[in-house]
Design a protein around this motif. Structure first.
Motif, mmCIF file in Angstrom:
data_model
loop_
_atom_site.group_PDB
_atom_site.id
_atom_site.type_symbol
_atom_site.label_atom_id
_atom_site.label_comp_id
_atom_site.label_asym_id
_atom_site.label_seq_id
_atom_site.Cartn_x
_atom_site.Cartn_y
_atom_site.Cartn_z
ATOM 1 N N GLN A 96 0.848 -1.177 0.000
ATOM 2 C CA GLN A 96 0.000 0.000 0.000
ATOM 3 C C GLN A 96 0.887 1.231 0.000
ATOM 4 O O GLN A 96 1.867 1.301 0.758
ATOM 5 C CB GLN A 96 -0.874 -0.020 1.247
ATOM 6 N N VAL A 97 0.540 2.193 -0.862
ATOM 7 C CA VAL A 97 1.255 3.454 -0.911
ATOM 8 C C VAL A 97 0.312 4.523 -0.374
ATOM 9 O O VAL A 97 -0.776 4.730 -0.919
ATOM 10 C CB VAL A 97 1.700 3.806 -2.347
ATOM 11 N N THR A 98 0.737 5.192 0.697
ATOM 12 C CA THR A 98 -0.061 6.245 1.312
ATOM 13 C C THR A 98 0.598 7.586 1.012
ATOM 14 O O THR A 98 1.814 7.743 1.192
ATOM 15 C CB THR A 98 -0.168 6.028 2.840
ATOM 16 N N LEU A 99 -0.205 8.546 0.566
ATOM 17 C CA LEU A 99 0.281 9.867 0.181
ATOM 18 C C LEU A 99 -0.293 10.895 1.148
ATOM 19 O O LEU A 99 -1.513 11.061 1.233
ATOM 20 C CB LEU A 99 -0.163 10.175 -1.254
ATOM 21 N N THR A 100 0.596 11.573 1.875
ATOM 22 C CA THR A 100 0.159 12.508 2.906
ATOM 23 C C THR A 100 0.737 13.890 2.641
ATOM 24 O O THR A 100 1.965 14.051 2.605
ATOM 25 C CB THR A 100 0.632 12.024 4.303
ATOM 26 N N PRO A 101 -0.128 14.918 2.462
ATOM 27 C CA PRO A 101 0.387 16.270 2.264
ATOM 28 C C PRO A 101 1.096 16.767 3.526
ATOM 29 O O PRO A 101 0.610 16.558 4.640
ATOM 30 C CB PRO A 101 -0.865 17.110 2.009
ATOM 31 N N GLU A 102 2.259 17.407 3.344
ATOM 32 C CA GLU A 102 3.014 17.988 4.454
ATOM 33 C C GLU A 102 3.604 19.312 3.967
ATOM 34 O O GLU A 102 4.594 19.316 3.249
ATOM 35 C CB GLU A 102 4.149 17.055 4.887
ATOM 36 N N GLN A 103 2.993 20.413 4.344
ATOM 37 C CA GLN A 103 3.389 21.754 3.908
ATOM 38 C C GLN A 103 3.469 21.808 2.382
ATOM 39 O O GLN A 103 2.465 21.638 1.726
ATOM 40 C CB GLN A 103 4.682 22.180 4.589
ATOM 41 N N ASP A 104 4.644 22.003 1.810
ATOM 42 C CA ASP A 104 4.758 22.108 0.347
ATOM 43 C C ASP A 104 5.250 20.810 -0.284
ATOM 44 O O ASP A 104 5.721 20.801 -1.416
ATOM 45 C CB ASP A 104 5.688 23.263 -0.023
ATOM 46 N N ARG A 105 5.140 19.707 0.433
ATOM 47 C CA ARG A 105 5.618 18.414 -0.056
ATOM 48 C C ARG A 105 4.551 17.354 0.198
ATOM 49 O O ARG A 105 3.562 17.599 0.867
ATOM 50 C CB ARG A 105 6.916 18.030 0.655
#
Length: 153
Positions: A96-105
């Motif tokens: 599983q690939v989880t994508l989490t926004p963190e500021q500008d990344r």
């Protein structure tokens, strides 16, 4: 006795979660961004909704020996999951690939699990899969940042 194995690869990208997801979820185009590791990629089926979502099956690797992977999680911009359908030296491979926004990344966490009856096989497979997923994660970051830069230009 069955042995359980887990691994995690973490990366950070200057790309949106949606861009990263779009790249991951399009099984027919992995060979465009993941060469030379993935030389061939195609849809075997795009799934019940014909969208590449849950139930879709992609073939990746080489044309002669493709690995068949079925999508198990399809949450646009957030998570992409899959299981290997092809015969491998291990059982019940899930990733599983989880994508989490963190500021500008965006934080990318590529996590997998599998089982093996033989400890030596399980440990050897772990080394191989860790190399493969580390390489894929790096190539994913490069491609997503390239696409986002083109969109901004």
């Amino acid at each position: 006795m069955t042995h359980h194995y887990e691994f995690t690869v973490v990366r950070s990208a200057r790309a949106t979660p949606q861009t990263l997801f779009d790249i991951l979820a399009d099984g027919s185009r992995w060979s465009e961004w993941a060469k030379p590791l993935i030389k061939y990629s195609a849809w075997e089926t795009r799934g019940p909704a014909d969208d590449g979502g849950v139930g879709a099956v992609r073939a990746v690797g080489t044309r002669q020996f493709p690995t068949r992977e079925m999508t198990t999680v399809h949450e646009p911009g957030q998570r992409h999951g899959y299981t290997i359908l092809s015969k491998t030296p291990v059982q019940d491979y899930q990733a599983q690939v989880t994508l989490t926004p963190e500021q500008d990344r965006t934080r990318i966490e590529w996590r997998g699990t599998y089982e093996s009856r033989w400890r030596a096989v399980g440990l050897a497979y772990r080394a191989v899969i860790k190399y493969v997923l580390t390489t894929l994660a790096d190539k994913l970051v490069f491609e997503a940042e390239r696409r986002d830069a083109l969109d901004r230009a």
